[in-house]
Scaffold this active site. Structure first.
Site, mmCIF file in Angstrom:
data_model
loop_
_atom_site.group_PDB
_atom_site.id
_atom_site.type_symbol
_atom_site.label_atom_id
_atom_site.label_comp_id
_atom_site.label_asym_id
_atom_site.label_seq_id
_atom_site.Cartn_x
_atom_site.Cartn_y
_atom_site.Cartn_z
ATOM 1 N N CYS A 281 -6.981 59.776 10.002
ATOM 2 C CA CYS A 281 -6.425 59.584 11.347
ATOM 3 C C CYS A 281 -6.469 58.140 11.811
ATOM 4 C CB CYS A 281 -7.161 60.488 12.344
ATOM 5 S SG CYS A 281 -7.130 62.224 11.866
ATOM 6 N N HIS A 439 -10.163 57.151 20.787
ATOM 7 C CA HIS A 439 -9.623 58.140 19.848
ATOM 8 C C HIS A 439 -9.387 59.451 20.598
ATOM 9 C CE1 HIS A 439 -8.844 60.094 16.058
ATOM 10 N NE2 HIS A 439 -9.812 60.974 16.262
ATOM 11 N N HIS A 477 -2.318 64.735 18.890
ATOM 12 C CA HIS A 477 -2.916 63.968 17.799
ATOM 13 C C HIS A 477 -1.944 63.928 16.625
ATOM 14 C CE1 HIS A 477 -5.566 62.212 15.035
ATOM 15 N NE2 HIS A 477 -6.680 62.895 15.262
#
Length: 640
Positions: A281, A439, A477
């Site tokens: 990620c 994040h 995400h």
């Protein structure tokens, strides 16, 4: 003297729409925008979603009725808002209430007797099972008798527990914008997103190419999950199980390097450096570090950097869901039931809840790209500068017990990022005029571990009230593209001096560490102490941690004035006006639906025989500047 990597263009598409001209950012803070900005962004989305057309200087609905911006907002505003950002998964991806699968079924004859059926001879399996007998009925049909029964698979459907995702605006299909035959969705998104970034520069690409050597252009892009739909690895893996055939394109187009390869081959025609770095990620920041290092070292002068990810597939939902990583319908219902005025119907638009009561992250699709130049080339060309990325830091977690659990590496990279920024803008610049794009994955573990990390770093550097934003609350995400979503949102904050609030939560969770942090649920304007620095923080499965430093354009301008002097900078400002006018011309065309996708399939192929090589340089057909060999002796002290 290090060259400063400056951002001269940016673009892409995610659940908030088109990124260039800050439209994606405006959608996330649309309640805080002026009427003009709000209506233009709604018009941008209406065009993408095919709700309106543009002709004769006017928007029109599908009945041909003209609409000004105010009428467009009144007519379609609510529909546009409901059809963007995180929401219930739409059927163009899959039917989450009736997702296809195969159910195992054992069949036998009645009361232990043999079971018979008729089928086509050509459909018989090879070899025949040992307990089958076959009797020909005619030239085509046979009767099969089974003495022990058999196991078969039957098409069936099931209700998926995960029902929300950050999807491109409803009705926007990137593959419809160019000849995208057999292209996986992630690569369709790459083509249109890279085009948006290049058009946003306001300079013709050929003008840039003519000023640099062929090997001074670079592309760094990837997708963490590769391409997984039926035109790529998904179809490759499923074909034999479905009784079909693998195509010649599925394997090649599935590779995670294809976003970079497509840009080189079909958008830029570049022969320069290329790479596809993945760090789960944190992949965008991994590619961005490569880009900034190459520019700072003088090895590249122009870099296209970004990622494309299209993970809204049943396989990804199943995989991440099996890990317990995704927000499920039942999990969201349980959280909602504890909130004031709770309703039985699940609000999927609030599925992604960074730093609030949450139950997992929300998958999303996104394709985002930046165009970076070294500061000298930017001044030479009169490029508009939207910010700069002086540093990106990456650290692993050391020994791990769980590959998916967070670890200590993020402390290292985040602390180094803050220390680096203080060297550039001073302690007060960081303490008073910086913010963090967290994040903020929306998992219970992340809200505790990342908030503790940020709180401790803030305390260590004397930061008392550090603003924290989390763009995943709006767009979900997007895995490899996630930190690109964060950075492009940060550019919007610099432009509008506005920090987006985390509006999908009712309150910050009790276990979130925030003695030195400010986590707001509403947009926060900066009327004093204008924002100068943003820290982009990213975590990834496997111990992939990255933190980047992004400088606001006004900081970059101060630095450039000091490096080049007032006179040269003034000349640059005058030249920059033309660039801004050209970028605005593209923006006006895009608002009218003219996105001018760049897709050069089979155009201007380079003839190998036309390459001229001598001991000093290589001249490549189609490139104005030669590639001159570097004869600097880097190891002179080791040579005779």
């Amino acid at each position: 003297m290090s060259r400063l990597p400056v951002i001269v263009g940016f673009g892409g598409y995610n659940a908030a729409g088109r990124s260039s001209a800050h439209h994606g950012f405006r959608r996330t803070v649309i309640e805080s925008m002026s009427a003009t900005d709000r209506q233009e962004t709604l018009a941008s989305l209406a065009i993408l979603m095919k709700l309106v057309t543009f002709s004769a200087g006017q928007y029109h609905d599908h009945d041909g009725q003209p609409l000004d911006l105010a009428a467009l907002e009144q007519r379609f505003g609510a529909q546009i808002l409901a059809s963007t950002l995180v929401r219930r998964i739409e059927k163009n991806h899959l039917d989450v209430d009736a997702a296809p699968w195969q159910k195992n079924l054992t069949v036998t004859g009645p009361a232990g007797k043999p079971l018979s059926f008729i089928t086509l001879r050509k459909q018989l399996p090879e070899p025949l099972p040992s307990d089958w007998t076959v009797e020909a009925l005619n030239d085509n049909d046979v009767q099969v008798t089974l003495y022990d029964g058999c196991d078969i698979k039957v098409d069936s459907y099931r209700n998926l527990p995960v029902k929300s995702a950050g999807q491109l605006p409803t009705g926007f299909e990137p593959g419809e914008l160019y000849a995208s035959r057999f292209h996986p969705r992630g690569l369709q998104m790459t083509i249109v997103a890279a085009t948006d970034a290049l058009r946003s520069i306001g300079l013709p690409w050929q003008t840039i190419v003519d000023q640099v050597a062929p090997d001074e252009i670079a592309v760094y892009a990837s997708s963490a999950m590769s391409q997984l739909d039926e035109n790529s690895f998904g179809g490759l893996m499923q074909s034999r199980l479905k009784g079909g055939r693998v195509t010649a394109k599925q394997l090649a187009l599935g590779l995670n390097s294809m976003p970079a390869d497509f840009i080189n081959a079909y958008v830029l025609g570049s022969v320069g450096s290329t790479s596809s770095i993945t760090g789960a990620c944190a992949s965008f920041l991994y590619n961005l570090q490569k880009a900034t290092d190459m520019i700072s070292a003088g090895k590249a002068r122009v870099v296209i950097v970004g990622n494309s990810e299209a993970p809204i597939t049943q396989e990804c939902l199943d995989g991440y869901g099996a890990m317990g990583a995704l927000a499920t319908e039942d999990g969201l219902r349980q959280i909602q039931s504890q909130e004031p005025g709770a309703q039985e119907q699940v609000d999927f638009r609030r599925a992604s809840r960074p730093f609030g009561q949450n139950c997992g992250f929300t998958l999303a699709e996104s394709s985002q790209f930046l165009v970076l130049m070294d500061d000298e080339l930017a001044l030479q060309l009169g490029a508009d500068i939207h910010g700069a990325v002086p540093d990106v830091f990456i650290n692993a977690d050391g020994f791990k017990k769980s590959i998916s659990a967070p670890g200590p590496g993020n402390y290292l990279c985040m602390a180094k990022a803050v220390a680096s920024a203080m060297q550039l803008v001073g302690e007060d610049g960081v303490r008073l005029r910086s913010f963090v794009h967290a994040h903020g994955s929306s998992t219970p573990a992340n809200r505790v571990t990342e908030s503790e990390l940020l709180d401790r770093v803030a305390a260590s550097f004397g930061i008392a009230d550090w603003p924290v934003a989390a763009v995943k609350s709006y767009v979900g995400h997007s895995l490899a593209s996630a930190s690109a979503d964060q950075l492009i949102s940060a550019l919007g904050s610099f432009k509008y001096q506005l920090i987006p609030g985390i509006k999908t939560i009712d309150a910050v969770a009790d276990d979130v560490h925030r003695q030195h942090l400010r986590i707001s649920q509403v947009d926060v304007p900066r009327t004093e102490q204008p924002l100068e620095v943003c820290f982009i923080n990213s975590k990834g499965f496997g111990g992939n941690n990255a933190s980047g430093v992004v400088l606001a354009p006004q900081v970059v301008e101060r630095m450039l004035r000091k490096r080049y002097g007032a006179e040269r900078f003034a000349a640059y400002e005058a030249q920059r006006e033309q660039t801004r006018a050209a970028a605005q011309a593209y923006e006006q065309q895009a608002l009218q639906g003219q996105l001018e996708i760049i897709y050069n399939f089979g155009h201007d192929l380079i003839d190998d025989q036309g390459i001229a090589i001598n001991g000093e340089q290589i001249q490549v057909p189609g490139f104005n500047q030669p590639l001159v060999f570097d004869k600097t002796s880097r190891f002179a002290d080791m040579l005779d």
